[in-house]
Design an enzyme around this catalytic site. Structure first.
Site, PDB file in Angstrom:
ATOM      1  N   LYS A 113       0.815  -1.213   0.000  1.00  0.00           N
ATOM      2  CA  LYS A 113       0.000   0.000   0.000  1.00  0.00           C
ATOM      3  C   LYS A 113       0.854   1.271   0.000  1.00  0.00           C
ATOM      4  O   LYS A 113       0.427   2.309  -0.497  1.00  0.00           O
ATOM      5  CB  LYS A 113      -0.927   0.028   1.218  1.00  0.00           C
ATOM      6  CG  LYS A 113      -1.815  -1.200   1.410  1.00  0.00           C
ATOM      7  CD  LYS A 113      -2.867  -1.315   0.339  1.00  0.00           C
ATOM      8  CE  LYS A 113      -4.000  -2.279   0.693  1.00  0.00           C
ATOM      9  NZ  LYS A 113      -3.608  -3.706   0.763  1.00  0.00           N
TER      10      LYS A 113
HETATM   11  C1  LIG Z   1      -4.313  -4.797   0.309  1.00  0.00           C
HETATM   12  C2  LIG Z   1      -3.547  -6.046   0.264  1.00  0.00           C
HETATM   13  C3  LIG Z   1      -3.838  -7.047  -0.672  1.00  0.00           C
HETATM   14  C4  LIG Z   1      -5.006  -6.941  -1.628  1.00  0.00           C
HETATM   15  O1  LIG Z   1      -4.813  -5.942  -2.608  1.00  0.00           O
HETATM   16  P1  LIG Z   1      -6.069  -5.377  -3.422  1.00  0.00           P
HETATM   17  O2  LIG Z   1      -5.531  -4.263  -4.217  1.00  0.00           O
HETATM   18  O3  LIG Z   1      -7.067  -4.930  -2.408  1.00  0.00           O
HETATM   19  O4  LIG Z   1      -6.577  -6.500  -4.255  1.00  0.00           O
HETATM   20  C5  LIG Z   1      -3.039  -8.173  -0.701  1.00  0.00           C
HETATM   21  N1  LIG Z   1      -2.018  -8.322   0.171  1.00  0.00           N
HETATM   22  C6  LIG Z   1      -1.720  -7.382   1.094  1.00  0.00           C
HETATM   23  C7  LIG Z   1      -0.593  -7.626   2.040  1.00  0.00           C
HETATM   24  C8  LIG Z   1      -2.459  -6.213   1.164  1.00  0.00           C
HETATM   25  O5  LIG Z   1      -2.151  -5.285   2.079  1.00  0.00           O
END
Ligand SMILES: *Cc1c(COP(=O)(O)O)cnc(C)c1O
Length: 499
Positions: A113
């Site tokens: 993120k």
């Molecule tokens: C947010 C997240 C995901 C999922 O990603 P999306 O974009 O919501 O599909 C997968 N793994 C981790 C560690 C995340 O923080």
């Protein structure tokens, strides 16, 4: 380049406006009306660049109205200055013969993120200025764990902004919880809600789209925006790293320039994999996008059958950031595949709201199957994958990445498709130490608390934990409130000092 709403084609706004508003008033998501195309020359030019310059090049294709200099300032602020450890913010690492791992977790919060949320505050405050918005921007976030902390880090003490985060009280790992509840900053707030991530997300969405709330905020000089992956300013920066990974794989000799790759993504809200889809539509040589899910396999079924059905048991798994039954960004894919038919999107999402299900047309379903492959695995298979990858390749991965590795290996075996693949690795294994340690030891963990586990994992693997996580040890939580979904709006007012 203009942006429109997936639910109303009459909308036509600038990138700056789409980013400031976050979500369209009709409940739809903002999408670019046309997708820029790149050629081989673009990729060749990208190859020798560092990540910052790659970001400037790719973002520039989408963000009309932002100068190259502006984008460079943003990208430097986000990805430079030691915010990310290592030589590149998003390195491609080899783990064994056919695993290329795109590590997206070297940022301040150790999850992917950060790749978007470090640059979003620049995009958002820059956008607000461009459209003469002088209200204070309030970021409302629903989080399954990683977004919340990454958004808090990104917006912490950014002038002209405030940020409020809601997380499901039992839906995040102890480390994630501690990361959020100890957040510093004068403009931040954090609250747990009784419910799961979908409750938090629909609660935030309801507050966002309530005209009375909006009016009350405006009267007080505030305006809402979103840092969830429904915001275009969140999605666009994620496209960059797929381009970056591709040219890095060329440099590493894993592929020849122009050769197609497969991209495997552990998926929850469908934002990360949608960014890969955009890259593919732009002309990045990509064959299949492999969508990996945990036991919450609503997307696996959808991709295989065209039928979306959220009426199923919700599982709390060891990959909590993927414990999601409503994948918001799927709406953007369906809009593009139905060639901008906003009426069709309204029909699908009215059906989802009423019955919890929808079925796309056979034309769209066929395209989905052509472009995507899907698979899922349970917690036991996830743990077995972590253990095997470490034993055989000495590579330590987190639970989310392990789901992707397992689904990819199943895909490769089942289809015989040996196209070189890159796997998006979305979190540091130390963010989920208990589960990772459990996987490696078969359940015989000595450590009693989170940081003892971090230490035990370090001892067992010889791989040091990121400093960002180690430094949380011994910190006292600042934010301890818990509320019901129905109280979220009140909570927002309270945190803003209204009524
Ligand atoms: C947010 C997240 C995901 C999922 O990603 P999306 O974009 O919501 O599909 C997968 N793994 C981790 C560690 C995340 O923080």
């Amino acid at each position: 380049m203009l942006y429109t709403s997936t639910r109303n084609q009459k909308v036509g706004i600038s990138a700056a406006e789409a980013i400031t508003r976050g979500i369209s008033e009709d409940g739809g998501l903002f999408v670019p009306v046309a997708i820029p195309r790149i050629d081989r020359g673009f990729l060749e030019a990208l190859q020798p660049m560092d990540y910052i310059e790659r970001a400037v090049s790719v973002l520039g294709l989408f963000l009309e109205g932002f100068s190259e200099e502006e984008l460079r300032t943003y990208a430097k602020g986000a990805y430079g200055g030691g915010k990310f450890s290592g030589v590149s913010p998003a390195p491609v690492v080899r783990a064994g013969e056919h695993l290329n791992i795109l590590e997206l977790w070297h940022g301040p919060t150790c999850a992917f993120k950060d790749m978007a949320l470090q640059i979003l505050p620049y995009l958002l405050t820059g956008s607000a200025k461009k459209i003469n918005n002088h209200n204070k921007i309030i970021i409302l976030v629903a989080t399954s764990g990683d977004t919340g902390k990454a958004a808090l880090e990104g917006f912490c003490d950014v002038a002209g902004t405030g940020i409020l985060v809601f997380y499901p009280v039992d839906g995040v790992s102890p480390m994630q919880k501690l990361q959020m509840t100890t957040q510093k900053g004068e403009n931040v707030g954090v609250c747990a809600i009784r419910g799961n991530f979908d409750d938090a997300q629909s609660g935030v969405k309801a507050i966002f789209t309530d005209p009375a709330v909006k009016e009350k905020l405006r009267e007080n000089g505030y305006v809402f925006s979103s840092a969830n992956s429904i915001n275009w300013g969140r999605l666009a920066p994620q496209i960059v790293y797929y381009f970056s990974a591709y040219v890095d794989m060329v440099s590493q000799g894993s592929i020849a320039m122009g050769e197609p790759i497969n991209i495997v993504v552990p998926t929850g809200n469908f934002g990360n994999i949608l960014a890969a889809y955009y890259a593919r539509r732009m002309g990045l040589p990509v064959k299949k996008l492999v969508c990996a899910s945990n036991a919450n396999n609503v997307l696996t079924e959808f991709i295989e059958t065209g039928h979306y059905d959220r009426n199923r048991k919700f599982y709390t798994t060891i990959s909590p950031s993927m414990d999601i039954l409503i994948s918001s960004n799927l709406e953007r894919l369906l809009y593009m595949l139905s060639e901008g038919d906003d009426g069709e999107i309204r029909r699908l999402y009215a059906s989802l709201a009423e019955t919890g299900t929808f079925r796309v047309s056979e034309t769209v379903a066929r395209q989905v199957r052509e472009i995507f492959a899907a698979g899922c695995c349970d917690d036991d298979a996830t743990k077995a994958t972590i253990a095997r990858l470490f034993r055989e390749e000495g590579y330590l991965c987190d639970t989310h990445t392990a789901v992707a590795v397992k689904v990819y290996e199943d895909y490769r075996r089942k289809t015989g498709d040996t196209t070189p693949a890159v796997i998006a690795s979305t979190a540091s294994p130390y963010k989920f130490s208990a589960s990772v340690l459990d996987a490696l030891t078969g359940g015989s963990i000595r450590a009693q608390d989170e940081f003892a586990m971090v230490h035990e994992l370090e001892e067992k693997t010889g791989i040091p934990a990121p400093q960002q996580l180690r430094s949380l040890s011994g910190k006292t939580p600042r934010f301890t409130d818990v509320c019901d979904k129905a109280q979220m709006c009140e909570k927002v007012y309270q945190m803003l000092g209204l009524k």
